[in-house]
Design a protein around this motif. Structure first.
Motif, mmCIF file in Angstrom:
data_model
loop_
_atom_site.group_PDB
_atom_site.id
_atom_site.type_symbol
_atom_site.label_atom_id
_atom_site.label_comp_id
_atom_site.label_asym_id
_atom_site.label_seq_id
_atom_site.Cartn_x
_atom_site.Cartn_y
_atom_site.Cartn_z
ATOM 1 N N ASP A 204 -8.684 19.837 3.954
ATOM 2 C CA ASP A 204 -8.795 20.428 2.612
ATOM 3 C C ASP A 204 -8.188 19.523 1.540
ATOM 4 O OD1 ASP A 204 -6.070 20.878 3.076
ATOM 5 O OD2 ASP A 204 -6.298 23.056 3.314
ATOM 6 N N HIS A 205 -7.736 18.335 1.927
ATOM 7 C CA HIS A 205 -7.263 17.319 0.974
ATOM 8 C C HIS A 205 -8.081 16.030 1.132
ATOM 9 C CE1 HIS A 205 -3.919 20.013 0.483
ATOM 10 N NE2 HIS A 205 -3.326 19.213 -0.384
ATOM 11 N N LEU A 206 -8.003 15.179 0.140
ATOM 12 C CA LEU A 206 -8.555 13.820 0.210
ATOM 13 C C LEU A 206 -7.356 12.873 0.183
ATOM 14 C CD1 LEU A 206 -11.183 12.002 0.021
ATOM 15 C CD2 LEU A 206 -10.687 11.883 -2.438
ATOM 16 N N ILE A 207 -7.299 11.964 1.165
ATOM 17 C CA ILE A 207 -6.193 11.010 1.243
ATOM 18 C C ILE A 207 -6.572 9.766 0.440
ATOM 19 C CG2 ILE A 207 -4.793 9.580 2.790
ATOM 20 C CD1 ILE A 207 -5.654 11.654 5.031
ATOM 21 N N LEU A 208 -5.726 9.408 -0.505
ATOM 22 C CA LEU A 208 -5.980 8.231 -1.343
ATOM 23 C C LEU A 208 -4.949 7.160 -1.020
ATOM 24 C CD1 LEU A 208 -6.649 10.123 -4.681
ATOM 25 C CD2 LEU A 208 -8.332 8.933 -3.257
ATOM 26 N N VAL A 209 -5.430 5.989 -0.661
ATOM 27 C CA VAL A 209 -4.541 4.850 -0.417
ATOM 28 C C VAL A 209 -4.670 3.912 -1.607
ATOM 29 C CG1 VAL A 209 -4.048 2.872 1.068
ATOM 30 C CG2 VAL A 209 -4.771 5.049 2.082
ATOM 31 N N GLY A 210 -3.525 3.556 -2.192
ATOM 32 C CA GLY A 210 -3.530 2.676 -3.356
ATOM 33 C C GLY A 210 -2.860 1.348 -3.060
ATOM 34 N N ARG A 211 -3.450 0.295 -3.612
ATOM 35 C CA ARG A 211 -2.807 -1.022 -3.543
ATOM 36 C C ARG A 211 -1.942 -1.158 -4.805
ATOM 37 N NH1 ARG A 211 -3.959 -6.612 -1.866
ATOM 38 N NH2 ARG A 211 -5.620 -5.810 -0.571
ATOM 39 N N VAL A 212 -0.652 -1.414 -4.608
ATOM 40 C CA VAL A 212 0.266 -1.499 -5.759
ATOM 41 C C VAL A 212 0.004 -2.812 -6.500
ATOM 42 C CG1 VAL A 212 2.679 -1.521 -6.494
ATOM 43 C CG2 VAL A 212 1.992 -0.159 -4.496
ATOM 44 N N SER B 246 11.377 6.425 -14.451
ATOM 45 C CA SER B 246 11.751 5.008 -14.352
ATOM 46 C C SER B 246 11.230 4.293 -13.105
ATOM 47 C CB SER B 246 13.272 4.867 -14.431
ATOM 48 O OG SER B 246 13.892 5.743 -13.538
ATOM 49 N N THR B 247 10.800 5.031 -12.071
ATOM 50 C CA THR B 247 10.196 4.371 -10.909
ATOM 51 C C THR B 247 8.706 4.691 -10.885
ATOM 52 O OG1 THR B 247 12.240 4.612 -9.636
ATOM 53 C CG2 THR B 247 10.239 4.125 -8.395
ATOM 54 N N VAL B 248 7.895 3.659 -11.044
ATOM 55 C CA VAL B 248 6.438 3.866 -11.141
ATOM 56 C C VAL B 248 5.708 2.835 -10.284
ATOM 57 C CG1 VAL B 248 4.449 4.020 -12.700
ATOM 58 C CG2 VAL B 248 6.732 4.657 -13.537
ATOM 59 N N PHE B 249 4.737 3.303 -9.506
ATOM 60 C CA PHE B 249 3.834 2.414 -8.762
ATOM 61 C C PHE B 249 2.454 2.508 -9.414
ATOM 62 C CE2 PHE B 249 6.976 3.892 -5.667
ATOM 63 C CZ PHE B 249 7.411 2.690 -5.122
ATOM 64 N N GLU B 250 2.015 1.428 -10.032
ATOM 65 C CA GLU B 250 0.663 1.395 -10.590
ATOM 66 C C GLU B 250 -0.266 0.848 -9.509
ATOM 67 O OE1 GLU B 250 0.146 -0.028 -14.679
ATOM 68 O OE2 GLU B 250 2.314 -0.256 -14.694
ATOM 69 N N CYS B 251 -1.334 1.575 -9.227
ATOM 70 C CA CYS B 251 -2.179 1.265 -8.066
ATOM 71 C C CYS B 251 -3.644 1.186 -8.432
ATOM 72 C CB CYS B 251 -2.046 2.388 -7.030
ATOM 73 S SG CYS B 251 -0.382 2.679 -6.468
ATOM 74 N N GLU B 252 -4.368 0.346 -7.652
ATOM 75 C CA GLU B 252 -5.823 0.465 -7.678
ATOM 76 C C GLU B 252 -6.214 1.158 -6.380
ATOM 77 O OE1 GLU B 252 -7.026 -3.623 -8.165
ATOM 78 O OE2 GLU B 252 -7.184 -3.922 -6.000
ATOM 79 N N THR B 253 -7.211 2.035 -6.474
ATOM 80 C CA THR B 253 -7.615 2.803 -5.294
ATOM 81 C C THR B 253 -8.225 1.853 -4.263
ATOM 82 O OG1 THR B 253 -8.053 4.692 -6.732
ATOM 83 C CG2 THR B 253 -8.962 4.782 -4.496
ATOM 84 N N ALA B 254 -7.601 1.803 -3.079
ATOM 85 C CA ALA B 254 -8.037 0.864 -2.036
ATOM 86 C C ALA B 254 -8.899 1.544 -0.978
ATOM 87 C CB ALA B 254 -6.819 0.230 -1.369
ATOM 88 N N LEU C 291 0.825 -1.218 0.000
ATOM 89 C CA LEU C 291 0.000 0.000 0.000
ATOM 90 C C LEU C 291 0.853 1.259 0.000
ATOM 91 C CD1 LEU C 291 -2.629 -0.972 2.768
ATOM 92 C CD2 LEU C 291 -2.926 -1.111 0.288
ATOM 93 N N VAL C 292 0.375 2.274 -0.705
ATOM 94 C CA VAL C 292 0.991 3.605 -0.690
ATOM 95 C C VAL C 292 -0.126 4.626 -0.473
ATOM 96 C CG1 VAL C 292 2.840 2.898 -2.257
ATOM 97 C CG2 VAL C 292 0.752 3.937 -3.198
#
Ligand SMILES: Cc1cc2nc3c(=O)[nH]c(=O)nc-3n(C[C@H](O)[C@H](O)[C@H](O)COP(=O)(O)O)c2cc1C
Length: 165
Positions: free
Chosen positions: A126-134, A111-119, A47-48
């Motif tokens: 004033d922000h929305l926190i998004l946690v992604g499963r890599v 060259s460094t990429v994390f492809e995520c689905e929104t978990a 998770l990120v």
């Protein structure tokens, strides 16, 4: 009551890396923002997280997206960072872009990429926190110096020593 000007200055004392997060909007148009709020969360499951300002032009796209990709910038990619830190409809013009999981645009130059689905999505003021499963990742072959952000400015380290393998 915390003075927002002091708070912003204090937040800026915390040095971060710099990322560009991309997704597709509801019409299938690529969107992307420069983000220093990225952080790693969990190895198992992988998770990120990052947070998007509710005031951002691309807020709705990220709030609704099922997938997003986090691109970690190198020291020589300030120009790319500046490009995605400005509200503009053609941030992707002239860039080589691939297609990732969920059709998400991937920047060839990074060259460094994390492809995520929104978990998970969490309220963050004033922000929305998004946690992604890599779900897929790319790593560089060489150890490259990272682009950093500190006290409202870009910074780079003098040298990258030691490579964890
Ligand atoms: C180094 C840096 C880090 C940033 N980090 C974030 C962030 O974590 N979240 C965010 O919403 N905006 C962040 N921003 C601001 C956005 O990149 C900027 O508001 C951008 O215009 C948003 O894109 P949009 O207007 O197309 O939505 C950052 C800007 C810079 C220069």
């Amino acid at each position: 009551m915390i003075d927002p000007v002091h708070l912003r200055r204090a937040f800026g004392q915390f040095a971060t890396g710099v990322t560009i997060v991309t997704t597709l909007d509801a019409e299938g148009k690529p969107v992307g923002v420069t983000a220093s709020s990225f952080n790693t969360v969990s190895l198992q499951p992988p998770l990120v997280l990052w947070s998007i300002a509710r005031s951002a032009y691309s807020f709705a796209a990220f709030a609704e997206a099922g997938h997003f990709a986090v691109h970690v910038l190198d020291a020589d990619q300030r120009g790319l960072s500046d490009r995605f830190a400005r509200a503009s409809s053609d941030k992707f013009a002239d860039l080589r872009v691939g297609e990732g999981v969920g059709g998400v645009p991937l920047l060839d130059a990074v060259s460094t990429v994390f492809e995520c689905e929104t978990a998970h999505r969490y309220d963050g003021g004033d922000h929305l926190i998004l946690v992604g499963r890599v779900v897929r990742l790319q790593l560089p072959e060489d150890a490259l110096a990272p682009l950093l952000f500190h006290r409202g400015r870009y910074a780079v380290v003098d040298a990258v020593e030691g490579v964890v393998s």
